[in-house]
Design a protein around this motif. Structure first.
Motif, short mmCIF file in Angstrom:
data_model
loop_
_atom_site.label_atom_id
_atom_site.label_comp_id
_atom_site.label_asym_id
_atom_site.label_seq_id
_atom_site.Cartn_x
_atom_site.Cartn_y
_atom_site.Cartn_z
N VAL A 1 0.84 -1.20 0.00
CA VAL A 1 0.00 0.00 0.00
C VAL A 1 0.88 1.25 0.00
O VAL A 1 0.69 2.16 -0.81
CB VAL A 1 -0.98 0.00 1.20
N ALA A 2 1.86 1.30 0.89
CA ALA A 2 2.74 2.47 0.98
C ALA A 2 3.53 2.65 -0.31
O ALA A 2 3.64 3.78 -0.83
CB ALA A 2 3.68 2.33 2.17
N VAL A 3 4.08 1.57 -0.84
CA VAL A 3 4.86 1.66 -2.08
C VAL A 3 3.94 2.08 -3.23
O VAL A 3 4.28 2.99 -4.01
CB VAL A 3 5.58 0.34 -2.41
N GLY A 4 2.78 1.46 -3.34
CA GLY A 4 1.85 1.78 -4.41
C GLY A 4 1.41 3.23 -4.39
O GLY A 4 1.31 3.88 -5.45
N GLU A 5 1.15 3.76 -3.20
CA GLU A 5 0.77 5.17 -3.08
C GLU A 5 1.90 6.08 -3.53
O GLU A 5 1.68 7.06 -4.25
CB GLU A 5 0.36 5.50 -1.64
N TYR A 6 3.13 5.76 -3.11
CA TYR A 6 4.28 6.58 -3.52
C TYR A 6 4.46 6.52 -5.04
O TYR A 6 4.71 7.53 -5.68
CB TYR A 6 5.55 6.11 -2.79
N TRP A 7 4.34 5.33 -5.60
CA TRP A 7 4.47 5.15 -7.06
C TRP A 7 3.43 6.03 -7.77
O TRP A 7 3.75 6.76 -8.69
CB TRP A 7 4.27 3.69 -7.42
N ALA A 8 2.17 5.94 -7.32
CA ALA A 8 1.08 6.71 -7.95
C ALA A 8 1.32 8.21 -7.81
O ALA A 8 1.16 8.97 -8.78
CB ALA A 8 -0.26 6.32 -7.33
N ASP A 9 1.72 8.66 -6.63
CA ASP A 9 1.94 10.09 -6.39
C ASP A 9 3.11 10.64 -7.19
O ASP A 9 3.18 11.85 -7.44
CB ASP A 9 2.21 10.35 -4.90
N ASN A 10 4.05 9.76 -7.59
CA ASN A 10 5.27 10.23 -8.26
C ASN A 10 5.40 9.75 -9.70
O ASN A 10 6.46 9.91 -10.30
CB ASN A 10 6.50 9.82 -7.43
N GLY A 11 4.34 9.17 -10.23
CA GLY A 11 4.33 8.77 -11.64
C GLY A 11 5.33 7.67 -11.98
O GLY A 11 5.84 7.61 -13.10
N LEU A 12 5.61 6.79 -11.02
CA LEU A 12 6.57 5.70 -11.25
C LEU A 12 5.86 4.48 -11.83
O LEU A 12 4.74 4.16 -11.44
CB LEU A 12 7.28 5.33 -9.95
N THR A 13 6.53 3.81 -12.76
CA THR A 13 5.96 2.60 -13.37
C THR A 13 6.91 1.41 -13.28
O THR A 13 6.64 0.36 -13.85
CB THR A 13 5.61 2.86 -14.86
N ILE A 14 8.01 1.55 -12.57
CA ILE A 14 8.96 0.46 -12.38
C ILE A 14 8.24 -0.68 -11.66
O ILE A 14 7.59 -0.45 -10.64
CB ILE A 14 10.14 0.91 -11.49
N PRO A 15 8.34 -1.91 -12.17
CA PRO A 15 7.73 -3.03 -11.44
C PRO A 15 8.35 -3.15 -10.04
O PRO A 15 9.56 -3.04 -9.88
CB PRO A 15 8.08 -4.25 -12.30
N PHE A 16 7.50 -3.36 -9.03
CA PHE A 16 8.04 -3.47 -7.67
C PHE A 16 7.50 -4.68 -6.94
O PHE A 16 6.46 -5.23 -7.29
CB PHE A 16 7.77 -2.19 -6.86
N SER A 17 8.26 -5.08 -5.94
CA SER A 17 7.86 -6.14 -5.02
C SER A 17 7.96 -5.56 -3.62
O SER A 17 9.05 -5.15 -3.19
CB SER A 17 8.78 -7.35 -5.15
N ALA A 18 6.84 -5.49 -2.93
CA ALA A 18 6.82 -4.96 -1.57
C ALA A 18 7.19 -6.06 -0.58
O ALA A 18 6.55 -7.11 -0.56
CB ALA A 18 5.45 -4.39 -1.26
N GLN A 19 8.21 -5.82 0.19
CA GLN A 19 8.67 -6.77 1.21
C GLN A 19 8.54 -6.09 2.57
O GLN A 19 9.11 -5.02 2.77
CB GLN A 19 10.13 -7.16 0.97
N THR A 20 7.80 -6.69 3.48
CA THR A 20 7.58 -6.07 4.78
C THR A 20 8.69 -6.38 5.78
O THR A 20 8.65 -5.91 6.92
CB THR A 20 6.23 -6.52 5.37
N ASP A 21 9.69 -7.15 5.35
CA ASP A 21 10.82 -7.45 6.22
C ASP A 21 12.12 -7.30 5.41
O ASP A 21 12.11 -6.71 4.34
CB ASP A 21 10.69 -8.86 6.82
N ARG A 22 13.20 -7.82 5.93
CA ARG A 22 14.51 -7.71 5.26
C ARG A 22 15.02 -9.05 4.74
O ARG A 22 16.20 -9.17 4.41
CB ARG A 22 15.55 -7.11 6.21
N THR A 23 14.17 -10.04 4.64
CA THR A 23 14.61 -11.38 4.26
C THR A 23 15.32 -11.38 2.90
O THR A 23 16.44 -11.86 2.77
CB THR A 23 13.44 -12.36 4.25
#
Length: 176
Positions: free
Chosen positions: A101-123
């Protein structure tokens, strides 16, 4: 010269988390093979490191709360539009401790289209490194890391273009 210091190596500072973990700051360096990992991308695709064989890749570790990451993301977007959007190079931005959610909102607010994977930890991050973001890995078609960029100093457009073009030129040379 102070004779009492003769023969002593200069003091080296180590990040305390690295000592606690008993690990080196960089798990993956130039010349290393990509570690085995699996991530789910924002479009639902599952990407395994093995599936990157045969195609160059660009991997970014980031968190949108990181100032240096926010500086690099527009540059990474430019590289993605130039080299990744047409499928010549696989691009993936992998968050470190940040949800979709946080990454998606930042992407939308900043016009980013780079594919991303949200990881909630550091694994996944810890397969590559133990401290500092952003981290950029330029990887050849054999899954060998050809360049690593961190926050010290931040990568420039010229740095990234040079390394990406070098990987593409190696592919052309092997096809001859």
């Amino acid at each position: 010269e102070n004779e009492s210091r003769k023969g002593y190596a200069p003091m080296r500072f180590i990040h305390i988390a690295d000592v606690h973990l008993g690990m080196q700051p960089d798990a993956v360096e130039v010349g290393d093979m990509l570690p085995e990992f699996t991530v789910v991308m924002n479009d639902g695709r599952t990407v395994e490191s093995g599936s990157l064989q045969g195609q160059p890749s660009f991997i970014l570790f980031f968190n949108t709360a990181c100032g240096d990451c926010r500086c690099e993301l527009p540059l990474v977007q430019q590289m993605y539009e130039r080299y990744g959007a047409d499928g010549r190079m696989v691009f993936m931005a992998i968050s470190r401790e940040q949800d979709a959610v946080a990454v998606g909102e930042y992407w939308a607010d900043n016009g980013l289209t780079i594919p991303f994977s949200a990881q909630t930890d550091r694994t996944v991050y810890h397969l590559f490194a133990y401290s500092s973001i952003p981290r950029i890995y330029v990887v050849d078609a054999s899954r060998v890391v050809r360049a690593v960029f961190t926050d010290s100093p931040l990568a420039t457009s010229e740095d990234l273009t040079y390394e990406i073009e070098r990987v593409f030129n190696e592919i052309k040379d092997t096809e001859k």
